[in-house]
Design a protein around this motif. Structure first.
Motif, PDB file in Angstrom:
ATOM      1  N   ARG A 221      43.900  11.599  50.597  1.00  0.00           N
ATOM      2  CA  ARG A 221      44.589  12.718  51.241  1.00  0.00           C
ATOM      3  C   ARG A 221      44.682  13.912  50.292  1.00  0.00           C
ATOM      4  O   ARG A 221      44.494  15.070  50.711  1.00  0.00           O
ATOM      5  CB  ARG A 221      45.990  12.278  51.683  1.00  0.00           C
ATOM      6  CG  ARG A 221      46.818  13.399  52.275  1.00  0.00           C
ATOM      7  CD  ARG A 221      48.030  12.869  53.009  1.00  0.00           C
ATOM      8  NE  ARG A 221      47.639  12.195  54.241  1.00  0.00           N
ATOM      9  CZ  ARG A 221      48.515  11.754  55.161  1.00  0.00           C
ATOM     10  NH1 ARG A 221      49.804  11.908  54.962  1.00  0.00           N
ATOM     11  NH2 ARG A 221      48.094  11.152  56.249  1.00  0.00           N
ATOM     12  N   THR A 222      44.944  13.655  49.046  1.00  0.00           N
ATOM     13  CA  THR A 222      45.035  14.737  48.057  1.00  0.00           C
ATOM     14  C   THR A 222      43.688  15.447  47.909  1.00  0.00           C
ATOM     15  O   THR A 222      43.627  16.682  47.826  1.00  0.00           O
ATOM     16  CB  THR A 222      45.482  14.178  46.687  1.00  0.00           C
ATOM     17  OG1 THR A 222      46.764  13.566  46.836  1.00  0.00           O
ATOM     18  CG2 THR A 222      45.559  15.275  45.638  1.00  0.00           C
ATOM     19  N   ARG A 223      42.616  14.653  47.854  1.00  0.00           N
ATOM     20  CA  ARG A 223      41.278  15.234  47.742  1.00  0.00           C
ATOM     21  C   ARG A 223      40.971  16.149  48.922  1.00  0.00           C
ATOM     22  O   ARG A 223      40.444  17.248  48.759  1.00  0.00           O
ATOM     23  CB  ARG A 223      40.219  14.126  47.640  1.00  0.00           C
ATOM     24  CG  ARG A 223      39.861  13.728  46.219  1.00  0.00           C
ATOM     25  CD  ARG A 223      38.706  12.736  46.200  1.00  0.00           C
ATOM     26  NE  ARG A 223      39.129  11.444  46.733  1.00  0.00           N
ATOM     27  CZ  ARG A 223      39.712  10.495  45.999  1.00  0.00           C
ATOM     28  NH1 ARG A 223      39.921  10.706  44.716  1.00  0.00           N
ATOM     29  NH2 ARG A 223      40.062   9.356  46.537  1.00  0.00           N
ATOM     30  N   LEU A 224      41.284  15.666  50.138  1.00  0.00           N
ATOM     31  CA  LEU A 224      41.020  16.464  51.333  1.00  0.00           C
ATOM     32  C   LEU A 224      41.826  17.752  51.321  1.00  0.00           C
ATOM     33  O   LEU A 224      41.293  18.829  51.640  1.00  0.00           O
ATOM     34  CB  LEU A 224      41.333  15.654  52.597  1.00  0.00           C
ATOM     35  CG  LEU A 224      41.067  16.364  53.936  1.00  0.00           C
ATOM     36  CD1 LEU A 224      39.600  16.745  54.054  1.00  0.00           C
ATOM     37  CD2 LEU A 224      41.488  15.496  55.106  1.00  0.00           C
ATOM     38  N   GLN A 225      43.104  17.667  50.938  1.00  0.00           N
ATOM     39  CA  GLN A 225      43.941  18.868  50.915  1.00  0.00           C
ATOM     40  C   GLN A 225      43.423  19.879  49.899  1.00  0.00           C
ATOM     41  O   GLN A 225      43.395  21.090  50.175  1.00  0.00           O
ATOM     42  CB  GLN A 225      45.385  18.481  50.587  1.00  0.00           C
ATOM     43  CG  GLN A 225      46.373  19.634  50.777  1.00  0.00           C
ATOM     44  CD  GLN A 225      46.436  20.104  52.219  1.00  0.00           C
ATOM     45  OE1 GLN A 225      46.660  19.322  53.134  1.00  0.00           O
ATOM     46  NE2 GLN A 225      46.229  21.399  52.435  1.00  0.00           N
ATOM     47  N   LYS A 226      43.019  19.410  48.722  1.00  0.00           N
ATOM     48  CA  LYS A 226      42.454  20.316  47.713  1.00  0.00           C
ATOM     49  C   LYS A 226      41.197  20.998  48.238  1.00  0.00           C
ATOM     50  O   LYS A 226      40.987  22.198  48.020  1.00  0.00           O
ATOM     51  CB  LYS A 226      42.131  19.541  46.429  1.00  0.00           C
ATOM     52  CG  LYS A 226      43.340  19.240  45.548  1.00  0.00           C
ATOM     53  CD  LYS A 226      42.903  18.587  44.237  1.00  0.00           C
ATOM     54  CE  LYS A 226      44.089  18.341  43.326  1.00  0.00           C
ATOM     55  NZ  LYS A 226      43.676  17.712  42.040  1.00  0.00           N
ATOM     56  N   LEU A 227      40.360  20.210  48.917  1.00  0.00           N
ATOM     57  CA  LEU A 227      39.123  20.777  49.473  1.00  0.00           C
ATOM     58  C   LEU A 227      39.447  21.842  50.511  1.00  0.00           C
ATOM     59  O   LEU A 227      38.867  22.936  50.497  1.00  0.00           O
ATOM     60  CB  LEU A 227      38.277  19.667  50.089  1.00  0.00           C
ATOM     61  CG  LEU A 227      37.000  20.122  50.813  1.00  0.00           C
ATOM     62  CD1 LEU A 227      36.024  20.762  49.830  1.00  0.00           C
ATOM     63  CD2 LEU A 227      36.333  18.956  51.526  1.00  0.00           C
ATOM     64  N   ILE A 228      40.376  21.549  51.425  1.00  0.00           N
ATOM     65  CA  ILE A 228      40.733  22.502  52.483  1.00  0.00           C
ATOM     66  C   ILE A 228      41.319  23.778  51.885  1.00  0.00           C
ATOM     67  O   ILE A 228      40.969  24.890  52.297  1.00  0.00           O
ATOM     68  CB  ILE A 228      41.723  21.857  53.469  1.00  0.00           C
ATOM     69  CG1 ILE A 228      41.011  20.762  54.283  1.00  0.00           C
ATOM     70  CG2 ILE A 228      42.326  22.899  54.410  1.00  0.00           C
ATOM     71  CD1 ILE A 228      41.926  19.904  55.094  1.00  0.00           C
ATOM     72  N   ASP A 229      42.195  23.625  50.901  1.00  0.00           N
ATOM     73  CA  ASP A 229      42.800  24.802  50.257  1.00  0.00           C
ATOM     74  C   ASP A 229      41.734  25.655  49.582  1.00  0.00           C
ATOM     75  O   ASP A 229      41.754  26.894  49.686  1.00  0.00           O
ATOM     76  CB  ASP A 229      43.847  24.363  49.233  1.00  0.00           C
ATOM     77  CG  ASP A 229      45.078  23.734  49.887  1.00  0.00           C
ATOM     78  OD1 ASP A 229      45.266  23.924  51.098  1.00  0.00           O
ATOM     79  OD2 ASP A 229      45.831  23.025  49.183  1.00  0.00           O
ATOM     80  N   GLU A 230      40.800  24.987  48.886  1.00  0.00           N
ATOM     81  CA  GLU A 230      39.746  25.736  48.191  1.00  0.00           C
ATOM     82  C   GLU A 230      38.824  26.428  49.191  1.00  0.00           C
ATOM     83  O   GLU A 230      38.458  27.596  48.999  1.00  0.00           O
ATOM     84  CB  GLU A 230      38.945  24.785  47.299  1.00  0.00           C
ATOM     85  CG  GLU A 230      37.790  25.456  46.557  1.00  0.00           C
ATOM     86  CD  GLU A 230      38.256  26.533  45.587  1.00  0.00           C
ATOM     87  OE1 GLU A 230      37.462  27.449  45.305  1.00  0.00           O
ATOM     88  OE2 GLU A 230      39.405  26.461  45.116  1.00  0.00           O
ATOM     89  N   VAL A 231      38.465  25.723  50.264  1.00  0.00           N
ATOM     90  CA  VAL A 231      37.611  26.327  51.292  1.00  0.00           C
ATOM     91  C   VAL A 231      38.319  27.513  51.922  1.00  0.00           C
ATOM     92  O   VAL A 231      37.721  28.575  52.144  1.00  0.00           O
ATOM     93  CB  VAL A 231      37.234  25.285  52.371  1.00  0.00           C
ATOM     94  CG1 VAL A 231      36.599  25.972  53.578  1.00  0.00           C
ATOM     95  CG2 VAL A 231      36.272  24.261  51.802  1.00  0.00           C
TER      96      VAL A 231
END
Length: 375
Positions: A221-231
């Protein structure tokens, strides 16, 4: 005059449009590079469990690539089979035309043989009336022209038949090669799937205790959130076309990305205490996954824990996510329309059942998909 002015304005705007298009491509390339750097950070191997998940990632990416190549080969084979069917039909028609023309040519040759080689001289000697002689000579010229056309048509038909026959041989040879390639890819796919199963078994043993599974899910979940924030930060400078329907106005009107049974509800609490931020839709492996709304592909790659993942940007801060796919059919920067196929249903990310995990986000925060898609 007005037309000329409009033409000059359009001509002057070309360099600006070209520059804007170039800037857009440069920004997309920068976004891709930033995401790749983030992926390297997110996928760092820190222990044996992470190494197993890295092995799983490599297995699943290999399998995804093989599935995509197999689909391409099958599609090409279908196209060639259709072409071969058309060529054989054309060959059949040409063979019938050849037989018909051959009879006509044989008749013309027989007639010419009966008249002999000096046909015009014989006509002159057999006629007394000058007008009749001229008329007979004209008829004779028409006859010779028709005979010449008949023979030319016959030779052209023979040439076309030879060309079609050669094309059929080439298509058959190519089809044979593609069948062999398909068998080789399917064999590699079977081997890759066996490797994946072994890795999954080893991971399951490592996650036997509940704390290990919870830690893994939290990490995913943390990985996905970081990816979404960066995108989200990366695409902030991109401009969406103004003519598209706003995503917000489609609330409750959109189709689900795939037809199937919903395995969980948004916000539902899982056994380990984590709540669902999206919906998993069970569907058969290989089924098309479709975009719920027009948008631009801003991520199309593997993300640990989510497998082969596609993220679409719909403008105004809205995004849709499609995870655990078998293979991806679109690349970063591509525009897709509502209903376009963007992936194939799979079970990547370490799952044993096939389906699509679907989320809708607004400024990085999860939304209830059931409020947006029709039941």
């Amino acid at each position: 005059m007005k037309t000329l002015v409009l033409f000059l304005i359009a001509l002057l705007s070309l360099p600006a449009w070209s520059q804007a298009e170039g800037n857009e491509q440069a920004r997309l390339a920068e976004i891709k590079q930033r995401i790749e750097s983030l992926q390297q950070e997110l996928n760092q191997v820190r222990g044996q469990r992470d190494q197993l998940r890295k092995d799983l990632e490599e297995n699943e990416k290999d399998i995804s690539g093989l599935h995509r190549r197999i689909d391409q080969i099958r599609q090409d084979m279908r196209s060639r089979t259709d072409k071969l069917r058309e060529l054989r039909q054309e060959q059949k028609q040409l063979q019938e035309a050849r037989r018909s023309m051959q009879r006509r040519v044989e008749q013309e040759i027989a007639a010419a043989y009966r008249l002999g080689r000096q046909e015009q001289i014989k006509l002159l000697l057999n006629q007394q009336d000058p007008q009749n002689i001229a008329r007979q000579l004209r008829y004779h010229d028409y006859f010779l022209q028709e005979r010449s056309r008949t023979i030319d048509d016959y030779l052209e038909t023979l040439s076309s038949l030879q060309t079609v026959s050669s094309s059929i041989e080439r298509e058959q040879a190519t089809l044979g090669t593609e069948r062999k390639q398909l068998q080789e890819r399917q064999s590699k796919l079977s081997s890759a799937q066996q490797n994946r199963k072994r890795t999954l078994d080893q991971l399951a043993a490592r996650l036997a205790d509940g704390s290990g599974e919870l830690k893994q899910l939290q990490g995913d979940r943390t990985r996905l959130q970081k990816l979404i924030d960066e995108v989200g930060r990366a695409i902030a400078s991109l401009v969406n076309p103004g003519e598209q329907k706003p995503f917000a106005r489609q609330r409750g009107k959109m189709q689900w990305p795939v037809k199937g049974r919903r395995a969980n509800a948004y916000g539902q609490r899982r056994a380990n205490g984590i709540t669902w931020k999206g919906v998993t839709i069970r569907a058969a492996e290989g089924e098309p996954v479709r975009a719920v709304h027009r948008g631009r592909v801003v991520f199309s790659d593997y993300l640990r824990g989510h497998g082969m993942l596609v993220i679409l940007d719909h403008g105004d801060g809205y995004m849709s996510l499609y995870a655990h796919n078998q293979s991806l059919t679109r690349n970063i920067g591509e525009w897709v329309e509502s209903g376009d196929t963007i992936a194939r249903v799979g079970n990547t990310g370490g799952h044993t059942q096939s389906g699509v995990y679907f989320e809708i986000r607004r400024h990085g925060k999860a939304q209830d998909p059931t409020a947006w898609c029709r039941s």
